[in-house]
Design an enzyme around this catalytic site. Structure first.
Site, short mmCIF file in Angstrom:
data_model
loop_
_atom_site.label_atom_id
_atom_site.label_comp_id
_atom_site.label_asym_id
_atom_site.label_seq_id
_atom_site.Cartn_x
_atom_site.Cartn_y
_atom_site.Cartn_z
N TYR A 159 46.26 16.30 1.90
CA TYR A 159 45.98 17.63 1.30
C TYR A 159 47.25 18.18 0.64
O TYR A 159 47.22 18.65 -0.50
CB TYR A 159 45.47 18.59 2.39
CG TYR A 159 44.89 19.87 1.83
CD1 TYR A 159 43.60 19.93 1.33
CD2 TYR A 159 45.66 21.04 1.79
CE1 TYR A 159 43.06 21.11 0.82
CE2 TYR A 159 45.14 22.22 1.27
CZ TYR A 159 43.84 22.26 0.79
OH TYR A 159 43.33 23.42 0.26
N ILE A 192 42.01 31.62 3.21
CA ILE A 192 40.99 32.51 2.71
C ILE A 192 39.71 32.31 3.53
O ILE A 192 39.38 31.19 3.91
CB ILE A 192 40.69 32.21 1.21
CG1 ILE A 192 42.00 32.18 0.39
CG2 ILE A 192 39.71 33.23 0.63
CD1 ILE A 192 42.79 33.46 0.36
P1 NAP Z 1 34.42 26.06 -0.31
O1 NAP Z 1 33.83 27.38 0.05
O2 NAP Z 1 34.14 24.87 0.54
O3 NAP Z 1 34.03 25.76 -1.84
C1 NAP Z 1 34.37 24.55 -2.45
C2 NAP Z 1 33.20 24.13 -3.32
O4 NAP Z 1 33.57 22.94 -4.03
C3 NAP Z 1 31.95 23.81 -2.51
O5 NAP Z 1 30.79 24.32 -3.12
C4 NAP Z 1 31.96 22.28 -2.52
O6 NAP Z 1 30.68 21.72 -2.35
C5 NAP Z 1 32.50 22.01 -3.90
N1 NAP Z 1 32.96 20.63 -4.03
C6 NAP Z 1 33.48 19.82 -3.08
N2 NAP Z 1 33.73 18.62 -3.58
C7 NAP Z 1 33.35 18.64 -4.88
C8 NAP Z 1 33.35 17.68 -5.91
N3 NAP Z 1 33.76 16.42 -5.71
N4 NAP Z 1 32.89 18.03 -7.13
C9 NAP Z 1 32.44 19.28 -7.35
N5 NAP Z 1 32.40 20.24 -6.40
C10 NAP Z 1 32.86 19.92 -5.17
O7 NAP Z 1 36.01 26.16 -0.35
P2 NAP Z 1 37.01 27.23 -0.98
O8 NAP Z 1 37.82 27.76 0.13
O9 NAP Z 1 36.32 28.15 -1.90
O10 NAP Z 1 37.94 26.22 -1.81
C11 NAP Z 1 38.09 26.28 -3.21
C12 NAP Z 1 39.44 25.72 -3.57
O11 NAP Z 1 40.45 26.53 -2.95
C13 NAP Z 1 39.70 24.29 -3.09
O12 NAP Z 1 40.41 23.59 -4.09
C14 NAP Z 1 40.60 24.50 -1.87
O13 NAP Z 1 41.40 23.39 -1.61
C15 NAP Z 1 41.38 25.70 -2.31
N6 NAP Z 1 42.02 26.47 -1.25
C16 NAP Z 1 41.27 27.06 -0.29
C17 NAP Z 1 41.93 27.79 0.70
C18 NAP Z 1 41.18 28.47 1.82
O14 NAP Z 1 41.83 28.92 2.77
N7 NAP Z 1 39.86 28.59 1.76
C19 NAP Z 1 43.32 27.92 0.68
C20 NAP Z 1 44.03 27.31 -0.34
C21 NAP Z 1 43.38 26.58 -1.31
P3 NAP Z 1 30.25 21.27 -0.86
O15 NAP Z 1 30.32 22.49 -0.01
O16 NAP Z 1 28.87 20.74 -1.05
O17 NAP Z 1 31.25 20.23 -0.43
#
Ligand code: NAP
Length: 254
Positions: A159, A192
């Site tokens: 990651y 988040i």
């Molecule tokens: P989330 O709620 O799990 O949303 C991520 C979305 O991306 C989900 O709908 C997921 O679908 C989809 N996805 C996964 N693999 C994919 C693929 N190969 N192609 C297209 N879509 C795909 O997570 P989030 O927290 O909003 O995360 C969004 C971004 O923020 C990510 O890049 C994550 O690494 C980053 N981020 C998050 C945090 C945090 O604390 N939440 C912190 C730093 C960075 P499925 O659910 O069906 O897998």
């Protein structure tokens, strides 16, 4: 509020969390939004929420780890929305996907968006690309789970490597495409409250530990990332290029 009237945006990972909140925010600010996700139904759900709120949206399914899918999504968006000015390479996965799986989605997925998206925006007169990095794109992760060497191999290492890669790609594309009118920036969120962190947050001690990593004293909300994405997408950020912007309640300030 950021003015996005007339902008046309593609957002990946728009079915959930940060992507969904950003789709809603960009649409509320006047953009037409293509909601894209591996879960096509979830992307349609976000588009329906935008429709209900009186905004303009469409939806498609894609797997960002598949280069052809990403290219097709960019082409489809330009055709269906009648242009493309903003690309938010946001889709990502958390732990549990191993080295190859994590790199494929979190790093190659962003790379394909830049590889095919940046020249497209350049030839259309410019635009803004935003990538979702992480605090893990700026510093190593900490905590009882991730300092276990086996866990580094299988999860946190991949990651952190992927997200540092996103930071690097952001800077390189900003340098290479700035002269062509394309600004490229990244957001580095702290923890988040989205489905990605739900399991962590369900354990009292783990939640307390990660909360205390944020000097602001709480975890972030997806809407607090969305407003920053809208700003970076807007002309108000016209001189912002090549930045990896922490939106982390002070996580990386110490
Ligand atoms: P989330 O709620 O799990 O949303 C991520 C979305 O991306 C989900 O709908 C997921 O679908 C989809 N996805 C996964 N693999 C994919 C693929 N190969 N192609 C297209 N879509 C795909 O997570 P989030 O927290 O909003 O995360 C969004 C971004 O923020 C990510 O890049 C994550 O690494 C980053 N981020 C998050 C945090 C945090 O604390 N939440 C912190 C730093 C960075 P499925 O659910 O069906 O897998």
């Amino acid at each position: 509020m950021s003015n996005l009237e007339g902008k046309k945006a593609l957002i990946t990972g728009a079915g959930s969390g940060i992507g969904r909140a950003s789709a809603l925010d960009m649409a509320a600010n006047g953009a037409s939004v293509m909601c894209a996700d591996i879960d096509a139904q979830a992307a349609e759900g976000t588009a329906a929420l935008i429709d209900d709120a009186g905004g303009k949206a469409d939806a498609l399914g894609l797997d960002v780890s598949n280069e052809a899918d990403v290219k097709a999504a960019l082409d489809n968006t330009a055709t269906r929305l009648g242009g493309l000015n903003v690309i938010f390479n946001n889709a990502g996965v958390g732990g549990g996907h191993g080295w190859d799986g994590t790199i494929a989605v979190n790093l190659s997925g962003v790379y394909y968006g830049l590889l095919h998206g940046a020249p497209m925006l350049a030839s259309a007169g410019g635009g803004s690309i935003i990538n979702t990095a992480s605090v893990a794109g700026l510093v190593g992760l900490t905590g009882p789970a991730v300092i276990d060497p086996e866990e580094i191999e299988s999860g946190a290492g991949a990651y952190v490597a992927a997200k540092h890669g996103v930071s690097g790609l952001t800077k390189q594309y900003a340098v290479s495409f700035g002269p062509h009118g394309v600004r490229v920036n990244a957001i580095a969120p702290g923890y988040i409250e989205t489905p990605m962190t739900a399991e962590f947050r369900s354990e009292e001690l783990a939640k307390e530990y990660i909360t205390n990593l944020h000097p602001i004293g709480r975890l972030g909300q997806p809407e607090e990332i969305a407003t920053v994405a809208s700003f970076l997408a807007s002309d108000a950020a016209s001189f912002v290029n090549g930045v990896v912007l922490p939106v982390d309640g002070g996580y990386t300030a110490r």
